[in-house]
Design an enzyme around this catalytic site. Structure first.
Site, PDB file in Angstrom:
ATOM      1  CG  HIS A   1      49.899 -79.039  44.881  1.00 36.29           C
ATOM      2  ND1 HIS A   1      48.545 -79.211  44.931  1.00 36.29           N
ATOM      3  CD2 HIS A   1      50.422 -80.282  44.738  1.00 36.29           C
ATOM      4  CE1 HIS A   1      48.259 -80.503  44.843  1.00 36.29           C
ATOM      5  NE2 HIS A   1      49.395 -81.176  44.730  1.00 36.29           N
TER       6      HIS A   1
ATOM      7  CG  ASP B   1      56.069 -83.850  42.299  1.00 37.16           C
ATOM      8  OD1 ASP B   1      55.326 -83.305  43.134  1.00 37.16           O
ATOM      9  OD2 ASP B   1      56.883 -84.744  42.599  1.00 37.16           O
TER      10      ASP B   1
HETATM   11  P1  GDP Z   1      52.427 -80.309  41.533  1.00 33.56           P
HETATM   12  O1  GDP Z   1      52.686 -81.169  42.721  1.00 33.56           O
HETATM   13  O2  GDP Z   1      51.745 -81.047  40.436  1.00 33.56           O
HETATM   14  O3  GDP Z   1      51.705 -79.034  41.868  1.00 33.56           O
HETATM   15  O4  GDP Z   1      53.861 -79.884  40.979  1.00 33.56           O
HETATM   16  P2  GDP Z   1      55.144 -79.397  41.845  1.00 33.56           P
HETATM   17  O5  GDP Z   1      54.919 -78.000  42.276  1.00 33.56           O
HETATM   18  O6  GDP Z   1      55.494 -80.388  42.885  1.00 33.56           O
HETATM   19  O7  GDP Z   1      56.283 -79.533  40.760  1.00 33.56           O
HETATM   20  C1  GDP Z   1      56.241 -78.828  39.568  1.00 33.56           C
HETATM   21  C2  GDP Z   1      57.503 -77.942  39.488  1.00 33.56           C
HETATM   22  O8  GDP Z   1      57.649 -77.444  38.178  1.00 33.56           O
HETATM   23  C3  GDP Z   1      57.401 -76.705  40.376  1.00 33.56           C
HETATM   24  O9  GDP Z   1      58.680 -76.374  40.822  1.00 33.56           O
HETATM   25  C4  GDP Z   1      56.866 -75.643  39.423  1.00 33.56           C
HETATM   26  O10 GDP Z   1      57.203 -74.318  39.811  1.00 33.56           O
HETATM   27  C5  GDP Z   1      57.571 -76.021  38.153  1.00 33.56           C
HETATM   28  N1  GDP Z   1      56.848 -75.717  36.907  1.00 33.56           N
HETATM   29  C6  GDP Z   1      55.524 -75.780  36.649  1.00 33.56           C
HETATM   30  N2  GDP Z   1      55.302 -75.549  35.336  1.00 33.56           N
HETATM   31  C7  GDP Z   1      56.510 -75.348  34.773  1.00 33.56           C
HETATM   32  C8  GDP Z   1      56.949 -75.130  33.428  1.00 33.56           C
HETATM   33  O11 GDP Z   1      56.177 -75.065  32.492  1.00 33.56           O
HETATM   34  N3  GDP Z   1      58.291 -75.020  33.227  1.00 33.56           N
HETATM   35  C9  GDP Z   1      59.197 -75.101  34.238  1.00 33.56           C
HETATM   36  N4  GDP Z   1      60.482 -74.978  33.929  1.00 33.56           N
HETATM   37  N5  GDP Z   1      58.824 -75.330  35.509  1.00 33.56           N
HETATM   38  C10 GDP Z   1      57.504 -75.473  35.761  1.00 33.56           C
HETATM   39  P1  IMO Z   2      51.930 -83.978  44.453  1.00 26.85           P
HETATM   40  O1  IMO Z   2      50.525 -83.600  44.839  1.00 26.85           O
HETATM   41  C1  IMO Z   2      54.963 -87.064  43.872  1.00 26.85           C
HETATM   42  C2  IMO Z   2      54.618 -90.669  46.306  1.00 26.85           C
HETATM   43  C3  IMO Z   2      55.741 -90.810  47.314  1.00 26.85           C
HETATM   44  C4  IMO Z   2      55.810 -92.317  47.447  1.00 26.85           C
HETATM   45  C5  IMO Z   2      54.348 -92.727  47.353  1.00 26.85           C
HETATM   46  C6  IMO Z   2      53.668 -92.943  48.694  1.00 26.85           C
HETATM   47  O2  IMO Z   2      52.941 -82.988  44.878  1.00 26.85           O
HETATM   48  O3  IMO Z   2      52.011 -84.336  43.012  1.00 26.85           O
HETATM   49  P2  IMO Z   2      52.952 -91.348  50.700  1.00 26.85           P
HETATM   50  O4  IMO Z   2      53.754 -90.391  51.522  1.00 26.85           O
HETATM   51  O5  IMO Z   2      51.795 -90.713  49.991  1.00 26.85           O
HETATM   52  O6  IMO Z   2      52.533 -92.572  51.457  1.00 26.85           O
HETATM   53  O7  IMO Z   2      53.976 -91.873  49.568  1.00 26.85           O
HETATM   54  O8  IMO Z   2      53.692 -91.688  46.655  1.00 26.85           O
HETATM   55  N1  IMO Z   2      53.901 -89.387  46.357  1.00 26.85           N
HETATM   56  C7  IMO Z   2      54.114 -88.366  45.526  1.00 26.85           C
HETATM   57  N2  IMO Z   2      55.011 -88.229  44.532  1.00 26.85           N
HETATM   58  N3  IMO Z   2      54.078 -86.064  44.127  1.00 26.85           N
HETATM   59  C8  IMO Z   2      53.171 -86.203  45.101  1.00 26.85           C
HETATM   60  O9  IMO Z   2      52.214 -85.284  45.337  1.00 26.85           O
HETATM   61  C9  IMO Z   2      53.165 -87.388  45.868  1.00 26.85           C
HETATM   62  N4  IMO Z   2      52.423 -87.830  46.888  1.00 26.85           N
HETATM   63  C10 IMO Z   2      52.875 -89.057  47.174  1.00 26.85           C
HETATM   64  O10 IMO Z   2      56.940 -90.267  46.831  1.00 26.85           O
HETATM   65  O11 IMO Z   2      56.479 -92.864  46.343  1.00 26.85           O
HETATM   66 MG    MG Z   3      54.305 -81.769  43.944  1.00 26.26          MG
END
Ligand code: GDP
Ligand code: IMO
Ligand code: MG
Length: 445
Positions: A42, A14
């Site tokens: 994502h 994330d």
């Molecule tokens: P990913 O799994 O790595 O693609 O990340 P996620 O989408 O799960 O989580 C990142 C969160 O942060 C999302 O809700 C994005 O919209 C938000 N986000 C990304 N960049 C920024 C930033 O620079 N500032 C803020 N406030 N939010 C951000």
């Molecule tokens: P993105 O791509 C955050 C974590 C789960 C759990 C462990 C194993 O959005 O960054 P699983 O379901 O894969 O067997 O869970 O890994 N986990 C993540 N945490 N972002 C993710 O993906 C994750 N994918 C798996 O929370 O602790």
């Molecule tokens: Mg994510």
């Protein structure tokens, strides 16, 4: 020469990979997922519109680019169809611009049941005084699906969905075995119905057939035509099955080391690796987290950063930036430059802390990460304290325009990890991004 880029998370997920993949899509021709499955979430925000992607690469909003789900991904076909349909409803083109590897393994309904049941059994064992061995998975069936892949005999691949007879034959045996296993885990559903499962999978296969192909040849054809590839890591380096905080990890090689096996493209084709790093640290699920802040600091970050899971909605655990962990991930992933995300979330602190080392039980200090969930909890973070800034920075357009304390924070991170921060993100929107004016560091440059 075309530039092939990898985008990879340097923490526990994330970090904002989706945002950066979307941003870099305009500079590449193919956007390729190589690992994970629907456990990933994502987020891409364009002009105030938010898209949450789980299986489909974050390049999908650019219809003229090709998105590839590589052989290393485990695909839940029902989830994928749902995702395709919800994108189409929002007028996003998902046609021949999406290719799915015929060799990607399928996540079955019984994988999800097994994942959830095992987590239940493990966490109730903890209630009897045992150590809690549940991982806090996303319950998307990831572990059981990858286990079947490695086990071989009982796994189904996306290409198999196109051959009804083959599918029916395999599922008859598989369902009988799986029913017994689920029963042993205390799942009190009727035995799995192989015929019904065959029907539903064959129907999904027909729907997905136009996308299912040999993506290895597709990618090599693209390379030989001088087209450029953008690899999108799912999950993150510290969740890597081999290099993460085992056993609190996911079941794939999420570091860049998963790219060759997960796509069929050798690592020597990758020219630059952009490591995605939050300006602080978060983690969802169980497992050690040395810089976790359980009090008001963690709360402040969670609320300002909306740190709730994209896939499961769970609150994310929050804490200070752990540079011991990040430096380790940059080493494993061969990172050439950093994107520092969510810097805007840190406005309002008087002081900020950077973890630069771990103090061990014997009082010694190490700058080496400990990728082992049994030993990492013994590490006490050693912090360096820097001044914070009060101003909101969501409208920043260049690095020099950031508050002096924010500039100093970034410069100190660069110094400690020895890599340039070429992208600074100050908000979720594609436009809220500050990019370095100098050319991005590339391997061999
Ligand atoms: P990913 O799994 O790595 O693609 O990340 P996620 O989408 O799960 O989580 C990142 C969160 O942060 C999302 O809700 C994005 O919209 C938000 N986000 C990304 N960049 C920024 C930033 O620079 N500032 C803020 N406030 N939010 C951000
Ligand atoms: P993105 O791509 C955050 C974590 C789960 C759990 C462990 C194993 O959005 O960054 P699983 O379901 O894969 O067997 O869970 O890994 N986990 C993540 N945490 N972002 C993710 O993906 C994750 N994918 C798996 O929370 O602790
Ligand atoms: Mg994510």
């Amino acid at each position: 020469m075309s530039m092939n880029t990898a985008v990879v998370g340097l923490q526990w997920g994330d970090e904002g990979k989706g945002k950066i993949v979307d941003l870099l899509t305009s500079e590449h021709d193919f956007i390729v997922r190589y690992n994970g499955g629907a456990n990933a979430g994502h987020t891409v925000v364009v002009d105030g519109n938010t898209y949450a992607l789980h299986l489909i690469p974050s390049g999908i909003l650019s219809s003229e680019k090709t998105c590839v789900i590589g052989n290393g991904v485990v695909v839940d076909p029902a989830k994928l169809i749902e995702e395709i349909e919800s994108l189409r409803k929002r007028n996003v083109t998902v046609e021949s611009n999406l290719k799915i590897s015929s060799r990607a393994h399928v996540v079955m309904p019984y994988h999800k049941e097994h994942d959830a049941a095992l987590e239940r059994v493990l966490s109730s064992a903890a209630g009897k005084g045992d150590r809690n061995l549940s991982i806090g998975t996303t319950k998307r069936g990831i572990g059981p699906a990858y286990a079947d892949k490695v086990h071989r005999s009982l796994s189904i691949r996306m290409g198999d969905l196109l051959d009804r007879d083959y599918l029916a034959d395999r599922l008859e045996v598989i369902c009988a075995i799986r029913s017994r296993e689920l029963d042993a885990l205390g799942v009190s559903t009727p035995p799995l119905d192989a015929a019904a499962l065959t029907d539903s999978l064959a129907a999904m296969g027909r729907q997905l057939a136009p996308h299912i192909t040999d993506t290895v040849y597709e990618l090599h054809d693209a390379l030989s035509q001088g087209q450029s590839l953008l690899f999108e890591g799912a999950n993150a380096c510290l969740l890597d099955i081999d290099h993460g905080t085992f056993p609190y990890v996911t079941s794939s090689n999420c570091s860049t080391l998963g790219i060759p096996s997960g796509t069929g493209v050798p690592g020597t084709n990758i020219n630059q690796v952009i490591g995605i790093m939050k300006a602080y640290t978060t983690r969802v699920g169980e497992g050690p987290f040395p810089t976790e802040e359980l009090g008001t600091t963690g709360e402040y970050i969670r609320e300002r950063g909306h740190e709730y899971g994209t896939t499961t909605g769970r609150p994310r655990r929050c804490g200070w930036l752990d540079l011991v962990a990040v430096r380790y991930s940059t080493m494993i992933c061969g990172v050439t430059s950093i994107a520092c995300m969510l810097l805007d979330v840190l406005s309002g602190f008087d002081e900020l802390k950077l973890c630069t080392g771990y103090e061990l039980e014997d009082g010694s200090v190490t700058d080496r990460f400990i990728p082992d969930a049994h030993r990492l909890p013994m590490a006490k973070p050693v912090y360096e304290t820097l001044p914070g800034w009060q101003e909101e920075i969501v409208d920043a357009t260049d690095r020099d325009g950031l508050p002096a304390a924010a500039q100093a924070y970034l410069a100190r991170i660069e110094e400690i990890i020895g890599l340039p921060i070429d992208i600074i993100s100050v908000g979720p929107d594609r436009a809220q991004t500050v990019r370095s004016s100098r050319p991005t560091a590339a391997l061999g440059s």
